[in-house]
Write an enzyme that holds these catalytic residues in place. Structure first.
Site, PDB file in Angstrom:
ATOM      1  N   LYS A   1      -1.963  40.530  -5.721  1.00 11.51           N
ATOM      2  CA  LYS A   1      -2.824  39.345  -5.694  1.00 11.51           C
ATOM      3  C   LYS A   1      -4.235  39.692  -6.168  1.00 11.51           C
ATOM      4  O   LYS A   1      -4.810  38.991  -6.991  1.00 11.51           O
ATOM      5  CB  LYS A   1      -2.910  38.746  -4.281  1.00 11.51           C
ATOM      6  CG  LYS A   1      -1.582  38.299  -3.707  1.00 11.51           C
ATOM      7  CD  LYS A   1      -1.749  37.639  -2.336  1.00 11.51           C
ATOM      8  CE  LYS A   1      -2.350  38.549  -1.287  1.00 11.51           C
ATOM      9  NZ  LYS A   1      -1.485  39.655  -0.854  1.00 11.51           N
TER      10      LYS A   1
ATOM     11  N   ARG B   1      -2.957  32.155   5.406  1.00 13.51           N
ATOM     12  CA  ARG B   1      -1.973  33.153   5.809  1.00 13.51           C
ATOM     13  C   ARG B   1      -1.101  32.658   6.950  1.00 13.51           C
ATOM     14  O   ARG B   1      -0.203  33.378   7.385  1.00 13.51           O
ATOM     15  CB  ARG B   1      -2.722  34.393   6.288  1.00 13.51           C
ATOM     16  CG  ARG B   1      -2.546  35.631   5.437  1.00 13.51           C
ATOM     17  CD  ARG B   1      -3.338  36.713   6.125  1.00 13.51           C
ATOM     18  NE  ARG B   1      -3.098  38.028   5.630  1.00 13.51           N
ATOM     19  CZ  ARG B   1      -3.722  38.573   4.585  1.00 13.51           C
ATOM     20  NH1 ARG B   1      -4.572  37.873   3.885  1.00 13.51           N
ATOM     21  NH2 ARG B   1      -3.470  39.813   4.254  1.00 13.51           N
TER      22      ARG B   1
ATOM     23  N   ARG C   1      -2.164  53.226  -3.457  1.00 12.91           N
ATOM     24  CA  ARG C   1      -3.529  52.689  -3.378  1.00 12.91           C
ATOM     25  C   ARG C   1      -4.336  53.474  -2.348  1.00 12.91           C
ATOM     26  O   ARG C   1      -5.495  53.792  -2.558  1.00 12.91           O
ATOM     27  CB  ARG C   1      -3.467  51.202  -2.993  1.00 12.91           C
ATOM     28  CG  ARG C   1      -4.832  50.564  -2.789  1.00 12.91           C
ATOM     29  CD  ARG C   1      -4.745  49.047  -2.719  1.00 12.91           C
ATOM     30  NE  ARG C   1      -4.252  48.576  -1.435  1.00 12.91           N
ATOM     31  CZ  ARG C   1      -3.906  47.307  -1.174  1.00 12.91           C
ATOM     32  NH1 ARG C   1      -3.983  46.404  -2.115  1.00 12.91           N
ATOM     33  NH2 ARG C   1      -3.475  46.954   0.003  1.00 12.91           N
TER      34      ARG C   1
ATOM     35  N   ARG D   1       1.778  45.008   8.601  1.00 11.79           N
ATOM     36  CA  ARG D   1       1.282  43.908   7.767  1.00 11.79           C
ATOM     37  C   ARG D   1       2.434  43.197   7.067  1.00 11.79           C
ATOM     38  O   ARG D   1       2.402  41.974   6.881  1.00 11.79           O
ATOM     39  CB  ARG D   1       0.256  44.429   6.758  1.00 11.79           C
ATOM     40  CG  ARG D   1      -1.129  44.648   7.396  1.00 11.79           C
ATOM     41  CD  ARG D   1      -1.954  45.713   6.685  1.00 11.79           C
ATOM     42  NE  ARG D   1      -2.189  45.425   5.296  1.00 11.79           N
ATOM     43  CZ  ARG D   1      -2.356  46.353   4.344  1.00 11.79           C
ATOM     44  NH1 ARG D   1      -2.320  47.647   4.660  1.00 11.79           N
ATOM     45  NH2 ARG D   1      -2.565  46.007   3.114  1.00 11.79           N
TER      46      ARG D   1
HETATM   47  P1  ADP Z   1      -3.501  42.706   1.846  1.00 11.08           P
HETATM   48  O1  ADP Z   1      -3.952  43.732   0.861  1.00 11.08           O
HETATM   49  O2  ADP Z   1      -2.614  43.240   2.924  1.00 11.08           O
HETATM   50  O3  ADP Z   1      -2.958  41.478   1.215  1.00 11.08           O
HETATM   51  P2  ADP Z   1      -6.062  41.545   2.627  1.00 11.08           P
HETATM   52  O4  ADP Z   1      -7.075  42.367   1.930  1.00 11.08           O
HETATM   53  O5  ADP Z   1      -5.819  40.168   2.124  1.00 11.08           O
HETATM   54  O6  ADP Z   1      -4.710  42.347   2.742  1.00 11.08           O
HETATM   55  O7  ADP Z   1      -6.431  41.436   4.190  1.00 11.08           O
HETATM   56  C1  ADP Z   1      -6.606  42.581   4.988  1.00 11.08           C
HETATM   57  C2  ADP Z   1      -6.671  42.187   6.477  1.00 11.08           C
HETATM   58  O8  ADP Z   1      -7.731  41.225   6.694  1.00 11.08           O
HETATM   59  C3  ADP Z   1      -5.418  41.508   7.037  1.00 11.08           C
HETATM   60  O9  ADP Z   1      -4.425  42.442   7.415  1.00 11.08           O
HETATM   61  C4  ADP Z   1      -6.017  40.732   8.222  1.00 11.08           C
HETATM   62  O10 ADP Z   1      -6.289  41.583   9.321  1.00 11.08           O
HETATM   63  C5  ADP Z   1      -7.340  40.257   7.691  1.00 11.08           C
HETATM   64  N1  ADP Z   1      -7.235  38.933   7.040  1.00 11.08           N
HETATM   65  C6  ADP Z   1      -7.436  38.674   5.722  1.00 11.08           C
HETATM   66  N2  ADP Z   1      -7.246  37.374   5.450  1.00 11.08           N
HETATM   67  C7  ADP Z   1      -6.880  36.781   6.626  1.00 11.08           C
HETATM   68  C8  ADP Z   1      -6.517  35.469   7.014  1.00 11.08           C
HETATM   69  N3  ADP Z   1      -6.463  34.473   6.128  1.00 11.08           N
HETATM   70  N4  ADP Z   1      -6.195  35.238   8.322  1.00 11.08           N
HETATM   71  C9  ADP Z   1      -6.253  36.203   9.218  1.00 11.08           C
HETATM   72  N5  ADP Z   1      -6.566  37.476   8.934  1.00 11.08           N
HETATM   73  C10 ADP Z   1      -6.881  37.775   7.651  1.00 11.08           C
END
Ligand code: ADP
Length: 189
Positions: free
Chosen positions: A13, A88, A127, A146
């Site tokens: 993403k 999410r 990564r 996750r």
């Molecule tokens: P990934 O690389 O796993 O897609 P992100 O960078 O989008 O992860 O998000 C990392 C962390 O930030 C998530 O595991 C969560 O703890 C928090 N987070 C991010 N976006 C949200 C959201 N929309 N709702 C709740 N927690 C979030």
């Protein structure tokens, strides 16, 4: 162009969002990046969410809804945006729908980037190696957490946006430029 990128951790993403912001001249709104910079800067938000993010759980809907709502009011979102990592949960998607009605905005598409679990684990471990420990949540144990959270809480959004007629799925296992091309085709229709 108002887009949501949907997909599990490691699906690409962030990579695709960075390419699309150039192509369409619209900003990326990554709740993960916003939360991570708050954690690094040790703001009150950062201190509040650090433990939750580090263990791979979701921050409360109220917190992220507030962040997104405020961010959508900024001038650079007038011509569109790419939401990455939000919504999410179904509750976040419902909150977003209400926000957008309030702000007089409409989504153009929700792009689901599909990927298989083994490849996701491989990518995220890679990564973690490249970043050298910058992200406390990029290790195998937290990653599995996750992925579980994604399956339980986020995957139901596929049905939610299919019902709205907004969902477009692309194969996230293809090379980066092919995924970009597929996204561009998907959102052009
Ligand atoms: P990934 O690389 O796993 O897609 P992100 O960078 O989008 O992860 O998000 C990392 C962390 O930030 C998530 O595991 C969560 O703890 C928090 N987070 C991010 N976006 C949200 C959201 N929309 N709702 C709740 N927690 C979030």
């Amino acid at each position: 162009m108002r887009l949501i990128l949907l997909g599990p951790p490691g699906a690409g993403k962030g990579t695709q969002a960075k390419i699309l912001i150039e192509a369409y001249g619209i900003p990326q709104l990554s709740t993960g990046e916003i939360l991570r910079s708050a954690i690094v800067a040790k703001t009150s938000l950062g201190l509040e969410v650090k433990e939750i993010v580090d263990r791979g759980d979701l921050v409360s809907d109220a917190v992220v809804n507030g962040i997104v709502s405020e961010r959508l009011d900024a001038d650079d979102c007038k011509s569109g945006f790419i939401l990455d990592g939000f919504p999410r949960t179904i509750a976040q998607a419902e909150a977003l729908d209400m926000m957008l009605v309030d702000k007089g905005m409409k989504l153009d598409a929700v792009v689901e980037i599909k990927a298989d679990a083994d490849e996701l684990v491989r990518r995220v471990i890679q990564r973690a190696r490249e970043l050298g420990g910058v992200r406390a949540d990029d290790n195998e144990e937290v990653l599995r957490k996750r992925l579980d959270v994604y399956k339980d809480q986020t995957a139901p959004l596929v049905a939610y946006y299919t019902e709205d007629g907004l969902l477009k799925a692309v194969d996230g296992m293809a090379p980066v430029d092919e995924v970009t091309a597929a996204i561009r085709v998907a959102i052009a229709h």
